[in-house]
Write a protein that holds these residues in place. Structure first.
Motif, PDB file in Angstrom:
ATOM      1  N   CYS A   1       0.821  -1.213   0.000  1.00 48.74           N
ATOM      2  CA  CYS A   1       0.000   0.000   0.000  1.00 48.74           C
ATOM      3  C   CYS A   1       0.852   1.258   0.000  1.00 48.74           C
TER       4      CYS A   1
ATOM      5  N   ASP B   1       4.876  -5.962  11.535  1.00 46.30           N
ATOM      6  CA  ASP B   1       5.072  -6.768  10.317  1.00 46.30           C
ATOM      7  C   ASP B   1       6.479  -7.365  10.302  1.00 46.30           C
TER       8      ASP B   1
ATOM      9  N   ALA C   1       1.830  -4.612   5.086  1.00 49.92           N
ATOM     10  CA  ALA C   1       2.621  -5.599   5.818  1.00 49.92           C
ATOM     11  C   ALA C   1       3.434  -6.470   4.863  1.00 49.92           C
TER      12      ALA C   1
HETATM   13  O1  LIG Z   1       2.220   0.076   5.969  1.00 55.87           O
HETATM   14  C1  LIG Z   1       1.533  -0.048   7.161  1.00 55.87           C
HETATM   15  C2  LIG Z   1       1.938  -1.297   7.891  1.00 55.87           C
HETATM   16  O2  LIG Z   1       1.810  -2.404   7.089  1.00 55.87           O
HETATM   17  C3  LIG Z   1       1.205  -1.450   9.187  1.00 55.87           C
HETATM   18  O3  LIG Z   1       1.460  -2.679   9.790  1.00 55.87           O
HETATM   19  C4  LIG Z   1      -0.276  -1.328   9.014  1.00 55.87           C
HETATM   20  O4  LIG Z   1      -0.807  -1.259  10.304  1.00 55.87           O
HETATM   21  C5  LIG Z   1      -0.691  -0.131   8.230  1.00 55.87           C
HETATM   22  O5  LIG Z   1      -2.037  -0.244   7.924  1.00 55.87           O
HETATM   23  C6  LIG Z   1       0.053   0.017   6.936  1.00 55.87           C
HETATM   24  O6  LIG Z   1      -0.286   1.242   6.360  1.00 55.87           O
END
Ligand SMILES: O[C@H]1[C@H](O)[C@@H](O)[C@H](O)[C@@H](O)[C@H]1O
Ligand SMILES: Nc1ncnc2c1ncn2[C@@H]1O[C@H](COP(=O)(O)OP(=O)(O)OP(=O)(O)O)[C@@H](O)[C@H]1O
Length: 430
Positions: free
Chosen positions: A124, A356, A142
């Protein structure tokens, strides 16, 4: 020694355990530098603080591998699962599955490479805001943090596939993780994106230090998006509800052991009103369709903020529950015991991706054949590494050199030398 668990499918023979119970002097004579591991095998079953081991001198060239090759076999007949207790060996018990009876009529997926993993969750866009101002825009999801750690720390023979979805606006296709593990393109949807608003007040160890809003959501990941072959392990690491219950179930069928991040299961997104995105909140796991799958999951990881929604006391009877506690490290809970694993100190600049990276470090530890508590220490190491940098962390070449140094398990323990007794992690502290 007590039995242990790992992403492994067979019980260690007592002769193997005995082999490591030589006197320290004898080990020194033989040039075997594995005192820490031997000590760590003797975990009591009562809760206690588990601290990073203090290591003996550097391994010499003739040192034999600390452990046999990760004993993972993708059995074509029995599907072994992990015994959750961190000190219990992975058992080759077959988990009854709803369609096992009909297995004869159905075509079974083919086995993939012996140690292959399956990572499911979308990449993302992360936008970091402080005081209403954008202070950073990074690759997130993640799957990105997890791939980054698995690429750095898995045994060389342990490949993995990532199933992730992005839209045509995806801005990080050439970043290392997506370049190595390309996502599926959804032409009609934007890439999932989050705004993380950080408060200026210093966050306590467990208080939420950011407000998350989901601004865009890409398509979910459907069961048919997963490759049709067997995997040694799976990581369900959704961020925006993209790992559907039926997708998780398919993962459980394909993978010998599945590790799940609770954030993939318990996030709910409030209706978007003013266009600033949907606030991320949590729902009780018990009320979701995922709850019924828990007993077929090996490890469920939750942050201390998520833990009340997971219901640790109920969940620990179904699988091993890991609760990460930010700068305080983590705790493992299983049916009948718990352990605390001490953190590595770090200078936090961005908490994003700590959980993660932790989970991926933990999985990598299991792949190396470590016990769950030892693997949790590796998880803490990568969690600390993640908070020390903004976005997906870059590992210092020296550390990667350590990873590449050796194809045997000694290399894992070199990591721990970087923070014996709680000293700073030099390679990433700012
Ligand atoms: O990049 C982040 C990450 O992966 C986090 O673990 C998650 O909590 C968020 O939603 C994401 O935007
Ligand atoms: N400030 C810190 N110092 C050292 N280690 C940390 C720190 N913050 C996190 N960690 C490590 O990372 C792990 C995961 O952190 P945390 O519990 O904050 O997860 P999280 O809330 O899921 O993170 P995120 O949602 O930001 O990815 C911890 O168990 C710990 O090992």
């Amino acid at each position: 020694g007590l039995p242990r668990s790992g992403v492994s499918g067979r019980r260690r023979s007592s002769s193997h355990v005995r082999r490591h119970h030589v006197s320290p002097r004898a080990k020194h004579r033989r040039g075997i530098c594995k005192d820490a591991l031997v000590a760590s095998r003797n975990h009591p079953t009562t809760p206690r603080i588990y601290s990073p081991p203090v290591l003996a001198p550097a391994p010499c060239r003739r040192a034999p591998p600390l452990l046999p090759r990760p004993p993972l076999r993708l059995s074509d007949t029995a599907r072994p699962t992990l015994a959750p207790p961190p000190n219990a060996v992975a058992v080759a018990a077959t988990m009854p599955e709803p369609d096992d009876e009909g297995a004869g009529q159905q075509q079974q997926p083919k086995a993939g490479p012996a140690l292959e993993g399956l990572v499911v969750g979308s990449y993302c866009h992360d936008v970091l805001l402080r005081g209403g101002r954008v202070v950073g825009e990074t690759l997130g999801g993640a799957a990105a943090f997890v791939s980054n750690v698995l690429d750095a720390a898995s045994p060389p023979e342990a490949s993995f596939s990532v199933v992730s979805k992005v839209g045509p606006d995806f801005a990080y296709a050439s970043a290392p993780a997506p370049a190595r593990h390309p996502p599926l393109l959804c032409p009609a949807r934007p890439t999932t994106s989050f705004h993380a608003r950080f408060s200026d007040a210093a966050a306590s160890a467990h208080a939420p230090d950011r407000q998350l809003r989901r601004v865009h959501a890409c398509d979910p990941i459907y069961p048919e998006d997963l490759p049709d072959r067997r995997f040694a392990y799976g990581l369900a690491v959704g961020v925006a509800g993209e790992v559907l219950p039926e997708t998780l179930e398919r993962m459980i069928r394909l993978c010998r052991a599945v590790l799940v991040d609770a954030q993939a299961l318990i996030r709910a997104f409030d209706a978007e009103g003013d266009g600033s995105g949907a606030a991320v909140r949590h729902v009780a796991l018990e009320g979701t369709p995922y709850a019924g799958l828990l007993q077929r999951v090996a490890f469920l990881k939750a942050s201390s903020e998520e833990a009340p929604y997971v219901g640790v006391e109920t969940a620990r009877r179904r699988c091993c529950v890991i609760v990460t506690e930010g700068r305080d490290g983590c705790r493992l809970y299983w049916d009948g015991g718990e352990a605390r694993v001490a953190p590595f100190p770090a200078v936090q600049v961005d908490p994003t991706g700590a959980g993660d990276s932790y989970l991926a470090g933990f999985a990598a530890g299991l792949l190396w054949g470590l016990s769950a508590t030892d693997a949790a220490l590796l998880g803490n190491f990568f969690g600390a590494a993640a908070v020390s940098q903004v976005g997906v962390p870059t590992f210092h070449p020296k550390m990667l050199q350590v990873c590449a140094l050796s194809r045997h398990q000694c290399s894992i323990f070199l990591f721990f030398r970087k923070a014996p007794g709680g000293r700073s992690i030099k390679w990433d502290a700012k």
